[in-house]
Design a protein around this motif. Structure first.
Motif, mmCIF file in Angstrom:
data_model
loop_
_atom_site.group_PDB
_atom_site.id
_atom_site.type_symbol
_atom_site.label_atom_id
_atom_site.label_comp_id
_atom_site.label_asym_id
_atom_site.label_seq_id
_atom_site.Cartn_x
_atom_site.Cartn_y
_atom_site.Cartn_z
ATOM 1 N N LYS A 40 0.857 -1.193 0.000
ATOM 2 C CA LYS A 40 0.000 0.000 0.000
ATOM 3 C C LYS A 40 0.890 1.239 0.000
ATOM 4 O O LYS A 40 1.806 1.371 0.809
ATOM 5 C CB LYS A 40 -0.909 0.019 1.222
ATOM 6 C CG LYS A 40 -1.864 1.221 1.265
ATOM 7 C CD LYS A 40 -2.622 1.308 2.582
ATOM 8 C CE LYS A 40 -3.608 0.165 2.736
ATOM 9 N NZ LYS A 40 -4.415 0.331 3.984
ATOM 10 N N THR A 58 0.607 2.070 -10.300
ATOM 11 C CA THR A 58 -0.488 1.147 -10.634
ATOM 12 C C THR A 58 -0.023 0.164 -11.700
ATOM 13 O O THR A 58 -0.271 -1.052 -11.599
ATOM 14 C CB THR A 58 -1.719 1.924 -11.122
ATOM 15 O OG1 THR A 58 -2.215 2.743 -10.061
ATOM 16 C CG2 THR A 58 -2.827 0.969 -11.562
ATOM 17 N N ALA A 64 -2.660 -1.327 -3.532
ATOM 18 C CA ALA A 64 -3.500 -0.456 -2.712
ATOM 19 C C ALA A 64 -2.861 0.917 -2.565
ATOM 20 O O ALA A 64 -1.636 1.048 -2.514
ATOM 21 C CB ALA A 64 -3.742 -1.078 -1.344
ATOM 22 N N HIS A 66 -3.507 5.071 -0.759
ATOM 23 C CA HIS A 66 -4.202 6.185 -0.132
ATOM 24 C C HIS A 66 -3.777 7.420 -0.919
ATOM 25 O O HIS A 66 -2.572 7.688 -1.033
ATOM 26 C CB HIS A 66 -3.804 6.345 1.330
ATOM 27 C CG HIS A 66 -4.425 5.344 2.242
ATOM 28 N ND1 HIS A 66 -4.141 5.291 3.597
ATOM 29 C CD2 HIS A 66 -5.327 4.359 2.019
ATOM 30 C CE1 HIS A 66 -4.842 4.319 4.164
ATOM 31 N NE2 HIS A 66 -5.562 3.727 3.212
ATOM 32 N N GLN A 98 -8.366 8.513 -9.272
ATOM 33 C CA GLN A 98 -8.856 7.222 -8.779
ATOM 34 C C GLN A 98 -9.488 6.433 -9.923
ATOM 35 O O GLN A 98 -9.221 5.241 -10.101
ATOM 36 C CB GLN A 98 -9.873 7.433 -7.670
ATOM 37 C CG GLN A 98 -10.481 6.132 -7.139
ATOM 38 C CD GLN A 98 -11.676 6.384 -6.228
ATOM 39 O OE1 GLN A 98 -12.453 7.320 -6.463
ATOM 40 N NE2 GLN A 98 -11.822 5.570 -5.191
ATOM 41 N N LYS A 102 -8.143 2.875 -11.534
ATOM 42 C CA LYS A 102 -8.988 1.678 -11.507
ATOM 43 C C LYS A 102 -9.340 1.217 -12.918
ATOM 44 O O LYS A 102 -9.744 0.065 -13.107
ATOM 45 C CB LYS A 102 -10.252 1.949 -10.678
ATOM 46 C CG LYS A 102 -9.956 2.000 -9.170
ATOM 47 C CD LYS A 102 -11.219 2.100 -8.346
ATOM 48 C CE LYS A 102 -11.990 0.779 -8.312
ATOM 49 N NZ LYS A 102 -11.270 -0.255 -7.530
ATOM 50 N N ASP A 107 -9.159 -4.052 -9.689
ATOM 51 C CA ASP A 107 -9.076 -4.702 -8.378
ATOM 52 C C ASP A 107 -8.365 -3.834 -7.342
ATOM 53 O O ASP A 107 -8.234 -4.237 -6.180
ATOM 54 C CB ASP A 107 -8.321 -6.036 -8.495
ATOM 55 C CG ASP A 107 -9.100 -7.070 -9.304
ATOM 56 O OD1 ASP A 107 -10.323 -6.903 -9.449
ATOM 57 O OD2 ASP A 107 -8.469 -8.027 -9.786
ATOM 58 N N LEU A 108 -7.912 -2.658 -7.750
ATOM 59 C CA LEU A 108 -7.199 -1.777 -6.832
ATOM 60 C C LEU A 108 -8.040 -1.451 -5.599
ATOM 61 O O LEU A 108 -9.239 -1.177 -5.698
ATOM 62 C CB LEU A 108 -6.852 -0.448 -7.510
ATOM 63 C CG LEU A 108 -5.537 -0.304 -8.263
ATOM 64 C CD1 LEU A 108 -5.402 1.115 -8.767
ATOM 65 C CD2 LEU A 108 -4.352 -0.671 -7.401
ATOM 66 N N GLN A 109 -7.382 -1.433 -4.459
ATOM 67 C CA GLN A 109 -7.974 -0.867 -3.247
ATOM 68 C C GLN A 109 -7.402 0.544 -3.132
ATOM 69 O O GLN A 109 -6.202 0.717 -2.917
ATOM 70 C CB GLN A 109 -7.597 -1.698 -2.030
ATOM 71 C CG GLN A 109 -8.097 -3.137 -2.077
ATOM 72 C CD GLN A 109 -7.601 -3.947 -0.894
ATOM 73 O OE1 GLN A 109 -7.400 -3.422 0.196
ATOM 74 N NE2 GLN A 109 -7.378 -5.237 -1.117
ATOM 75 N N ILE A 110 -8.255 1.538 -3.317
ATOM 76 C CA ILE A 110 -7.761 2.918 -3.362
ATOM 77 C C ILE A 110 -8.700 3.817 -2.576
ATOM 78 O O ILE A 110 -9.860 3.990 -2.939
ATOM 79 C CB ILE A 110 -7.578 3.380 -4.826
ATOM 80 C CG1 ILE A 110 -7.030 4.793 -4.904
ATOM 81 C CG2 ILE A 110 -8.814 3.214 -5.640
ATOM 82 C CD1 ILE A 110 -6.493 5.154 -6.290
ATOM 83 N N GLU A 111 -8.195 4.354 -1.480
ATOM 84 C CA GLU A 111 -8.989 5.228 -0.620
ATOM 85 C C GLU A 111 -8.626 6.678 -0.900
ATOM 86 O O GLU A 111 -7.452 7.045 -0.928
ATOM 87 C CB GLU A 111 -8.745 4.904 0.852
ATOM 88 C CG GLU A 111 -9.631 5.715 1.802
ATOM 89 C CD GLU A 111 -9.495 5.309 3.250
ATOM 90 O OE1 GLU A 111 -10.070 6.004 4.120
ATOM 91 O OE2 GLU A 111 -8.812 4.296 3.527
#
Length: 308
Positions: A40, A58, A64, A66, A98, A102, A107-111
């Motif tokens: 991450k 990416t 992942a 932030h 974002q 994506k 499948d990215l986890q991106i906050e």
């Protein structure tokens, strides 16, 4: 009459991480690619360098993120920012980036931290991250110092890759080594002084200074300066490489007070070493000269601005 197969819309293929990033293999092992997938990364700023950092990492296969930014795209961003297009003008930079990330890896986890990063959300922004990549605006001195200080406390590696002219200056801050504040010595200084210390601390070799054709475009008082897309793209490539070495634990990582300054226009590379950071006696002389020169340029630029 049946429609030709050429006119039929083909369904989008299912996303396959291993296939999508298979061309990374060779430079990375399958096991290392799996490691990158589990990492991450925190990136503050989604503008010139931040957007390029996000897309590059990416495509490296990082799993992942932030990301933080409170700004929206506008026309002056067009010359360098990855997400700046006619279709994105007025839209939030963080949410646009974002979506672009994506679109590469769904499948990215991106906050997203759409209000930027500050004291109120610093812990959340850095929660569980393996590395921080600095992409804040040059003039965001207080926020930058706060993020780097938090990384130092939390033992999070941090990289800043600054676009300078048509080149890049890179500094890495590792846990247990020299901190950002110890190196730059910006605390308690005026905004003008912080700008000088940050600029000369990043690039003590000053390779970029010889081909600036219009110094009046450098307006520290207006928090504006010239930029190029070439420098932003170089930043993304070098910072991603540093991140890969740190995350995978292989390859030599040079950290502050040592750094790297590469200028594509001059085709020169300098490996910098600034023991003591901005407290270095020779650096203090450079700072004094820069303080005097930039101060006079500010006066002249202000006069030109007022008479225009």
């Amino acid at each position: 009459m049946k429609p030709s197969s050429q006119n039929q819309t083909q369904p989008a293929p299912a996303f396959d991480y291993e296939l999508a990033f298979s061309r990374n293999l060779g430079w990375f092992t399958e096991a290392e690619q799996g490691q990158l997938r589990g990492k991450k990364v925190a990136i503050a700023g989604m503008g010139g360098v931040g957007g390029a950092h996000l897309l590059t990492l990416t495509r490296l296969g990082i799993g992942a993120f932030h990301i933080a930014d409170f700004d929206q795209f506008d026309l002056p961003n067009m010359n360098r920012q990855a997400g700046a297009m006619l279709s994105t003008l007025g839209k939030d930079k963080a949410h646009v980036m974002q979506g672009m990330a994506k679109d590469i890896n769904p499948d990215l986890q991106i906050e997203v931290f759409p209000k930027g990063v500050g004291a109120g959300n610093m812990d959340a922004f850095l929660d569980g991250v393996d590395i921080y990549i600095d992409s804040l605006d040059f003039f965001a001195f207080d926020t930058r110092r706060a993020v780097f200080a938090a990384c130092h406390r939390k033992s999070i590696p941090a990289v800043t890759a600054a676009p300078l002219g048509m080149g890049i200056a890179v500094l890495t801050f590792l846990p247990g080594k020299m901190s950002f504040d110890d190196y730059f010595q910006m605390q308690g200084q005026s905004e003008f002084e912080q700008g000088i210390r940050f600029l000369l601390g990043l690039a003590p070799a000053r390779l970029h200074g010889t081909y600036l054709v219009d110094p009046s475009r450098v307006r520290l008082d207006l928090k504006k300066g010239p930029s190029t897309v070439m420098a932003c793209q170089l930043c993304a490539g070098v910072a991603a490489t540093e991140a890969a070495k740190i995350l995978l634990g292989r390859g030599k990582v040079v950290c502050a007070p040592r750094g790297i300054h590469y200028d594509a226009y001059r085709q020169e590379l300098k490996k910098t070493w600034l023991p003591g950071g901005n407290r270095n006696p020779l650096q203090k002389i450079k700072l004094a000269i820069a303080r005097r020169m930039l101060g006079q340029k500010l006066v002249n630029a202000g006069r030109q601005y007022e008479s225009a």
